[in-house]
Design an enzyme around this catalytic site. Structure first.
Site, PDB file in Angstrom:
ATOM      1  N   TYR A 143       0.841  -1.204   0.000  1.00  0.00           N
ATOM      2  CA  TYR A 143       0.000   0.000   0.000  1.00  0.00           C
ATOM      3  C   TYR A 143       0.875   1.252   0.000  1.00  0.00           C
ATOM      4  O   TYR A 143       0.606   2.222  -0.721  1.00  0.00           O
ATOM      5  CB  TYR A 143      -0.915  -0.009   1.228  1.00  0.00           C
ATOM      6  CG  TYR A 143      -1.630   1.308   1.459  1.00  0.00           C
ATOM      7  CD1 TYR A 143      -2.743   1.659   0.699  1.00  0.00           C
ATOM      8  CD2 TYR A 143      -1.184   2.204   2.433  1.00  0.00           C
ATOM      9  CE1 TYR A 143      -3.389   2.869   0.905  1.00  0.00           C
ATOM     10  CE2 TYR A 143      -1.826   3.413   2.651  1.00  0.00           C
ATOM     11  CZ  TYR A 143      -2.925   3.745   1.874  1.00  0.00           C
ATOM     12  OH  TYR A 143      -3.557   4.945   2.071  1.00  0.00           O
TER      13      TYR A 143
ATOM     14  N   SER B  54      -3.143  15.794   5.891  1.00  0.00           N
ATOM     15  CA  SER B  54      -4.016  15.304   4.829  1.00  0.00           C
ATOM     16  C   SER B  54      -5.486  15.388   5.219  1.00  0.00           C
ATOM     17  O   SER B  54      -5.860  15.139   6.370  1.00  0.00           O
ATOM     18  CB  SER B  54      -3.669  13.844   4.504  1.00  0.00           C
ATOM     19  OG  SER B  54      -4.612  13.287   3.619  1.00  0.00           O
TER      20      SER B  54
ATOM     21  N   GLN C 206      -4.571  20.431   4.375  1.00  0.00           N
ATOM     22  CA  GLN C 206      -5.168  20.098   3.080  1.00  0.00           C
ATOM     23  C   GLN C 206      -6.680  19.992   3.242  1.00  0.00           C
ATOM     24  O   GLN C 206      -7.173  19.461   4.238  1.00  0.00           O
ATOM     25  CB  GLN C 206      -4.619  18.768   2.573  1.00  0.00           C
ATOM     26  CG  GLN C 206      -5.145  18.378   1.198  1.00  0.00           C
ATOM     27  CD  GLN C 206      -4.785  16.946   0.843  1.00  0.00           C
ATOM     28  OE1 GLN C 206      -4.935  16.045   1.660  1.00  0.00           O
ATOM     29  NE2 GLN C 206      -4.317  16.736  -0.372  1.00  0.00           N
TER      30      GLN C 206
ATOM     31  N   ARG D 223      -5.468   0.844  -7.776  1.00  0.00           N
ATOM     32  CA  ARG D 223      -4.134   0.490  -7.305  1.00  0.00           C
ATOM     33  C   ARG D 223      -4.176  -1.029  -7.137  1.00  0.00           C
ATOM     34  O   ARG D 223      -4.714  -1.546  -6.153  1.00  0.00           O
ATOM     35  CB  ARG D 223      -3.786   1.214  -6.003  1.00  0.00           C
ATOM     36  CG  ARG D 223      -3.603   2.702  -6.197  1.00  0.00           C
ATOM     37  CD  ARG D 223      -2.763   3.332  -5.105  1.00  0.00           C
ATOM     38  NE  ARG D 223      -3.467   3.410  -3.852  1.00  0.00           N
ATOM     39  CZ  ARG D 223      -4.191   4.465  -3.456  1.00  0.00           C
ATOM     40  NH1 ARG D 223      -4.289   5.530  -4.244  1.00  0.00           N
ATOM     41  NH2 ARG D 223      -4.795   4.467  -2.295  1.00  0.00           N
TER      42      ARG D 223
ATOM     43  N   LYS E   7      -3.038  22.051  -4.872  1.00  0.00           N
ATOM     44  CA  LYS E   7      -2.197  20.881  -5.101  1.00  0.00           C
ATOM     45  C   LYS E   7      -2.751  20.040  -6.252  1.00  0.00           C
ATOM     46  O   LYS E   7      -3.963  19.931  -6.429  1.00  0.00           O
ATOM     47  CB  LYS E   7      -2.136  20.024  -3.832  1.00  0.00           C
ATOM     48  CG  LYS E   7      -1.303  18.746  -3.956  1.00  0.00           C
ATOM     49  CD  LYS E   7      -1.301  17.984  -2.637  1.00  0.00           C
ATOM     50  CE  LYS E   7      -0.439  16.734  -2.715  1.00  0.00           C
ATOM     51  NZ  LYS E   7      -1.011  15.697  -3.570  1.00  0.00           N
TER      52      LYS E   7
ATOM     53  N   HIS F 289       0.475  12.999  -7.116  1.00  0.00           N
ATOM     54  CA  HIS F 289       0.162  12.046  -6.049  1.00  0.00           C
ATOM     55  C   HIS F 289       1.176  10.914  -5.976  1.00  0.00           C
ATOM     56  O   HIS F 289       0.837   9.801  -5.559  1.00  0.00           O
ATOM     57  CB  HIS F 289      -1.240  11.456  -6.229  1.00  0.00           C
ATOM     58  CG  HIS F 289      -2.338  12.251  -5.605  1.00  0.00           C
ATOM     59  ND1 HIS F 289      -2.684  12.137  -4.276  1.00  0.00           N
ATOM     60  CD2 HIS F 289      -3.171  13.174  -6.124  1.00  0.00           C
ATOM     61  CE1 HIS F 289      -3.682  12.958  -4.008  1.00  0.00           C
ATOM     62  NE2 HIS F 289      -3.998  13.600  -5.111  1.00  0.00           N
TER      63      HIS F 289
ATOM     64  N   ARG G 245       0.053   7.726  -7.569  1.00  0.00           N
ATOM     65  CA  ARG G 245      -0.945   6.876  -6.911  1.00  0.00           C
ATOM     66  C   ARG G 245      -2.363   7.079  -7.456  1.00  0.00           C
ATOM     67  O   ARG G 245      -3.245   6.281  -7.156  1.00  0.00           O
ATOM     68  CB  ARG G 245      -0.942   7.142  -5.395  1.00  0.00           C
ATOM     69  CG  ARG G 245       0.325   6.682  -4.704  1.00  0.00           C
ATOM     70  CD  ARG G 245       0.324   7.066  -3.225  1.00  0.00           C
ATOM     71  NE  ARG G 245      -0.683   6.371  -2.450  1.00  0.00           N
ATOM     72  CZ  ARG G 245      -0.541   5.144  -1.956  1.00  0.00           C
ATOM     73  NH1 ARG G 245       0.565   4.453  -2.188  1.00  0.00           N
ATOM     74  NH2 ARG G 245      -1.504   4.589  -1.236  1.00  0.00           N
TER      75      ARG G 245
END
Length: 395
Positions: free
Chosen positions: A27, A109, A130, A167, A253, A277, A280
């Protein structure tokens, strides 16, 4: 791997594999689809060759700089990362405290496993928050108000989360919300008793940046909460509205295009954050270092520019700054360190970055961050137009 043998961020990556079950390390290390963009970020930075200079007085090298008027001891900040709790119970506060000690900034985050308020206590003057534009504007408004109440002066808008990709490493491990790993992963987790013990006895793994009825959102509630609140229709109009309401600094961002960079500044962005990212989210797009020069040109000095993606060495920081970034950011390296040894390891990661940056500055004959420019590159290896061959699918 004992700490005394840790001499690079790559050492921390390898050490994290020993501390984490494979489903968790995959991950952390994995990217979207074929992971082409993820690998390109590092490869394109490495391909830039630096020009060594001789007989330059480098006895007094300073890595100090500033971002949006805030003094930094080095041009490196921590990228926003969700769910740090699954790597180590120290989570966001541990990384934030290490950032404070290093004279850096931690960006919390919107998808963090612990609350903004908790991190604000750990890094009251070194914290950016963020935010995401949720489907319900009230959710966004509440979070902005929380940031204001916590003393946050800079918001970082996630501008590229309307879409997402597979992913596949995560899918193979059943890492949905809630997770449904195969039996093999349960056995693998049992072979990592340190991680398992921390998971059972340490900080509860919640989606703790948000709550339901005053309690942190549980992991098994995340899917339904996200399905209800994810916003696929966010536009520049929402950014402009936030700009009119937020009196602090505003950074966007996920900028990977010069046209979007110019629009961001036109709409009042104080900072443009070049990011994919870490590969990702969206595969088959360029490395961040390859689009940086065009974005710097489009911004034309009207706002600061930052870059993450593939930052693994102090040399990478020098390269990003030389191409016009005010500062670089790193995410995975600090997560590797956190997983390997908690807060002390994150502190050491900052030290490694700083020492490598000073070394690079000495070799290119620059004694201050402001002196880093494109003269540090070997000219026939300087950034050029992206070629198709640069993005092969090698493993």
């Amino acid at each position: 791997m004992r700490d005394k043998w840790i001499v690079s961020l790559e050492d921390y990556r390898l050490a994290s594999r020993k501390h984490l079950p494979k489903m968790i390390s995959d991950y952390l290390e994995g990217g979207a689809l074929d992971e082409t963009t993820m690998r390109a970020n590092e490869r394109q930075l490495k391909s830039l060759m630096l020009r060594q200079r001789s007989l330059v007085d480098v006895s007094a090298i300073s890595t100090a700089t500033s971002v949006l008027g805030h003094s930094l001891d080095l041009p490196l900040m921590v990228s926003p990362m969700g769910m740090l709790t699954i790597f180590h119970p120290g989570s966001d506060p541990a990384v934030a405290r290490a950032a404070v000690k290093a004279g850096s900034i931690f960006i919390h985050s919107a998808w963090a496993g612990c609350s903004l308020e908790e991190v604000a206590k750990a890094a009251p003057n070194n914290l950016w928050a963020q935010i995401a534009f949720w489907k319900d504007p009230e959710e966004t408004r509440k979070y902005v108000n929380r940031a204001r109440s916590a003393g946050v002066e800079t918001l970082v808008v996630a501008g590229d989360v309307g879409s997402s990709s597979k992913r596949e490493r995560d899918l193979h491990h059943g890492l949905s919300m809630p997770p449904r790993p195969p039996v093999a992963d349960y056995f693998d987790a049992a072979t990592h008793p340190g991680w398992l013990w921390r998971w059972l006895t340490g900080r509860k793994m919640t989606y703790g940046n948000y709550d339901i009825d005053g309690r942190p959102l549980r992991m098994n509630e995340m899917n339904s909460w996200m399905a209800e609140n994810k916003n696929t229709s966010a536009t520049w109009e929402q950014f402009a509205k936030l700009r009119s309401e937020w009196t602090g600094k505003l950074v966007i961002k996920g900028i990977m295009d010069a046209e979007d960079a110019a629009r961001a500044v036109d709409e009042g962005a104080d900072g443009v954050f070049v990011s994919n990212h870490g590969g990702r989210q969206f595969d088959s797009q360029p490395a961040t270092i390859d689009v940086l020069p065009s974005i710097v040109k489009a911004v034309d000095g009207r706002s600061e520019v930052y870059l993450d993606g593939g930052i693994r060495r102090g040399h990478d920081i020098a390269k990003a700054v030389a191409l016009g970034a005010r500062a670089a950011l790193a995410g995975r390296p600090f997560a590797y360190a956190l997983a390997s040894g908690g807060e002390p390891a994150v502190e050491r990661a900052f030290t490694i970055f700083r020492d490598e940056l000073k070394g690079a500055m000495g070799f290119v004959g620059k004694t201050s961050v402001d002196a880093l420019d494109d003269s540090i590159f070997v000219k026939n290896r300087a950034p050029a137009l992206v070629s198709a061959s640069a993005y092969g699918n090698e493993r």
